[in-house]
Design a protein around this motif. Structure first.
Motif, mmCIF file in Angstrom:
data_model
loop_
_atom_site.group_PDB
_atom_site.id
_atom_site.type_symbol
_atom_site.label_atom_id
_atom_site.label_comp_id
_atom_site.label_asym_id
_atom_site.label_seq_id
_atom_site.Cartn_x
_atom_site.Cartn_y
_atom_site.Cartn_z
ATOM 1 N N ILE A 100 0.857 -1.179 0.000
ATOM 2 C CA ILE A 100 0.000 0.000 0.000
ATOM 3 C C ILE A 100 0.895 1.231 0.000
ATOM 4 N N ALA A 101 0.536 2.220 -0.788
ATOM 5 C CA ALA A 101 1.244 3.497 -0.772
ATOM 6 C C ALA A 101 0.329 4.548 -0.158
ATOM 7 N N THR A 102 0.884 5.365 0.726
ATOM 8 C CA THR A 102 0.139 6.476 1.302
ATOM 9 C C THR A 102 0.842 7.777 0.934
ATOM 10 N N ALA A 103 0.056 8.766 0.525
ATOM 11 C CA ALA A 103 0.575 10.087 0.153
ATOM 12 C C ALA A 103 -0.021 11.109 1.091
ATOM 13 N N SER A 104 0.774 12.077 1.521
ATOM 14 C CA SER A 104 0.350 12.909 2.634
ATOM 15 C C SER A 104 0.624 14.391 2.447
ATOM 16 N N ASP A 105 -0.051 15.188 3.286
ATOM 17 C CA ASP A 105 0.227 16.615 3.384
ATOM 18 C C ASP A 105 1.647 16.891 3.871
ATOM 19 N N ASP A 106 2.300 15.871 4.431
ATOM 20 C CA ASP A 106 3.670 16.080 4.913
ATOM 21 C C ASP A 106 4.706 15.992 3.786
ATOM 22 N N ARG A 107 4.221 15.923 2.524
ATOM 23 C CA ARG A 107 5.054 15.957 1.320
ATOM 24 C C ARG A 107 5.811 14.653 1.059
ATOM 25 N N THR A 108 5.425 13.577 1.725
ATOM 26 C CA THR A 108 6.091 12.297 1.522
ATOM 27 C C THR A 108 5.100 11.238 1.066
ATOM 28 N N VAL A 109 5.664 10.159 0.492
ATOM 29 C CA VAL A 109 4.934 8.938 0.186
ATOM 30 C C VAL A 109 5.581 7.812 0.975
ATOM 31 N N LYS A 110 4.780 6.953 1.531
ATOM 32 C CA LYS A 110 5.304 5.794 2.252
ATOM 33 C C LYS A 110 4.741 4.516 1.638
ATOM 34 N N PHE A 111 5.594 3.511 1.490
ATOM 35 C CA PHE A 111 5.186 2.177 1.070
ATOM 36 C C PHE A 111 5.074 1.298 2.313
ATOM 37 N N TRP A 112 3.985 0.536 2.379
ATOM 38 C CA TRP A 112 3.736 -0.340 3.523
ATOM 39 C C TRP A 112 3.464 -1.767 3.043
ATOM 40 N N ASN A 113 3.879 -2.727 3.814
ATOM 41 C CA ASN A 113 3.501 -4.118 3.577
ATOM 42 C C ASN A 113 2.130 -4.322 4.208
ATOM 43 N N SER A 114 1.129 -4.620 3.388
ATOM 44 C CA SER A 114 -0.236 -4.731 3.893
ATOM 45 C C SER A 114 -0.469 -5.996 4.706
ATOM 46 N N GLU A 115 0.499 -6.929 4.683
ATOM 47 C CA GLU A 115 0.360 -8.155 5.470
ATOM 48 C C GLU A 115 0.986 -8.026 6.848
ATOM 49 N N THR A 116 1.993 -7.163 6.976
ATOM 50 C CA THR A 116 2.680 -6.999 8.258
ATOM 51 C C THR A 116 2.448 -5.637 8.895
ATOM 52 N N ILE A 151 7.941 0.093 4.450
ATOM 53 C CA ILE A 151 9.038 -0.435 3.639
ATOM 54 C C ILE A 151 9.963 0.681 3.176
ATOM 55 N N ARG A 152 9.372 1.821 2.815
ATOM 56 C CA ARG A 152 10.175 2.878 2.183
ATOM 57 C C ARG A 152 9.437 4.214 2.295
ATOM 58 N N THR A 153 10.192 5.298 2.393
ATOM 59 C CA THR A 153 9.634 6.650 2.362
ATOM 60 C C THR A 153 10.224 7.395 1.174
ATOM 61 N N LEU A 154 9.356 8.005 0.371
ATOM 62 C CA LEU A 154 9.784 8.755 -0.803
ATOM 63 C C LEU A 154 9.648 10.250 -0.537
ATOM 64 N N GLU A 155 10.678 10.992 -0.891
ATOM 65 C CA GLU A 155 10.655 12.442 -0.767
ATOM 66 C C GLU A 155 11.059 13.067 -2.093
ATOM 67 N N GLY A 156 10.440 14.212 -2.419
ATOM 68 C CA GLY A 156 10.771 14.847 -3.691
ATOM 69 C C GLY A 156 9.812 15.945 -4.083
ATOM 70 N N HIS A 157 8.581 15.897 -3.553
ATOM 71 C CA HIS A 157 7.633 16.978 -3.798
ATOM 72 C C HIS A 157 7.886 18.118 -2.817
ATOM 73 N N ASP A 158 7.567 19.348 -3.254
ATOM 74 C CA ASP A 158 7.799 20.533 -2.435
ATOM 75 C C ASP A 158 6.564 21.003 -1.684
ATOM 76 N N GLU A 159 5.405 20.433 -2.008
ATOM 77 C CA GLU A 159 4.171 20.789 -1.321
ATOM 78 C C GLU A 159 3.373 19.513 -1.042
ATOM 79 N N GLU A 160 2.167 19.686 -0.501
ATOM 80 C CA GLU A 160 1.325 18.547 -0.148
ATOM 81 C C GLU A 160 1.093 17.632 -1.344
ATOM 82 N N ILE A 161 0.999 16.333 -1.082
ATOM 83 C CA ILE A 161 0.727 15.349 -2.128
ATOM 84 C C ILE A 161 -0.746 14.969 -2.040
ATOM 85 N N ASN A 162 -1.463 15.140 -3.143
ATOM 86 C CA ASN A 162 -2.916 14.973 -3.152
ATOM 87 C C ASN A 162 -3.391 13.585 -3.543
#
Length: 201
Positions: free
Chosen positions: A26-42, A46-57
Motif C-alpha cells: 500500500i502506498a500512502t501520500a500525505s500533506d507532509d510531502r512524503t509517500v510511504k510504502f507499507w507491507n499490507s500483510e505486516t 518499507i520505504r519513504t519517498l521524498e521529492g515533492h515541495d508541497e502537499e501530495i494529493n
C-alpha cells in the motif's frame, strides 16, 4: 480466516491511498510531502519517498504495478519505481497545484487535473505534454482514462464533468446537473456509463 487489521504509523498530515495490484503493498501520500510504502500483510513501512515541495494529493500505481504516480500542490506529478523508490519522471507545466493524476489502461499515458482550470495528458516515459484540456470554468479536481484509453473524463469545481478525446484533446460532451462541485468522475468497467461524485450545496 479472519483478516488481520493494522493501524499504520501516521503521516504528519492527511493521507491518500494507493494499492499495488501485483504485491501486498500500500502506498500512502500525505500533506507532509512524503509517500510511504507499507507491507499490507505486516503493517510495516518499507520505504519513504521524498521529492515533492508541497502537499501530495493523490497516489496511484500503474496497471502493471511497476510505477507509482503522485500529484502535488507543487504543480507537478511524478512517477517513481515501485521496486526501488527512485524518481523516474516529473510532469511539469501546470500553473497551479495538481489535484489528481492517473495512468491510462496500458500505462503509456498519464493525465493530470489541476487548480489552474485545465487537465493535461502526458507521455508517461518522456514526460512530454501531449494535450492541454481547457474548457472548465473552475478547478479540475480529477481526470481519468476510459477502459479502452480512448477518452478522458474530467470533474470540476464548476459543477460539470467533461468527456474528451484522448487522441485529439477535444471535448465532445459536457455533463451538467449537479448543484455543487463535481469531486470525482469514473467510467464503468464495461465503458457503458460514466459516473460522477458531486458535492451538495
Amino acid at each position: 480466516r479472519v483478516p488481520r487489521s493494522f493501524q499504520f504509523p501516521p503521516h504528519a498530515g492527511a493521507v491518500s491511498l494507493g494499492h499495488q495490484p501485483m504485491a501486498p503493498i500500500i502506498a500512502t501520500a500525505s500533506d507532509d510531502r512524503t509517500v510511504k510504502f507499507w507491507n499490507s500483510e505486516t503493517g510495516k513501512c518499507i520505504r519513504t519517498l521524498e521529492g515533492h515541495d508541497e502537499e501530495i494529493n493523490s497516489a496511484v500505481f500503474s496497471p502493471d504495478g511497476a510505477r507509482l504516480l503522485t500529484a502535488s500542490n507543487d504543480g507537478t506529478a511524478k512517477t517513481w519505481s515501485a521496486a526501488t523508490g527512485n524518481r523516474l519522471q516529473t510532469f511539469e507545466g501546470h500553473a497551479g497545484g495538481v489535484c489528481f493524476a492517473a495512468f491510462s489502461p496500458r500505462g503509456a499515458l498519464v493525465t493530470t487535473a489541476s487548480y489552474d482550470l485545465t487537465a493535461r495528458t502526458w507521455d508517461s516515459a518522456t514526460g512530454e505534454c501531449l494535450d492541454i484540456l481547457a474548457g472548465h470554468q473552475d478547478a479540475v479536481l480529477s481526470a481519468v482514462f476510459s477502459p479502452d484509453g480512448a477518452q478522458v473524463a474530467t470533474a470540476s469545481s464548476d459543477g460539470t464533468a467533461m468527456l474528451w478525446s484522448a487522441e485529439s484533446g477535444q471535448c465532445f460532451c459536457t455533463l451538467r446537473g449537479h448543484q455543487g462541485q463535481v469531486m470525482r468522475v469514473m467510467f464503468s468497467p464495461t465503458f457503458s456509463l460514466a459516473g460522477v461524485v458531486g458535492e451538495a450545496r
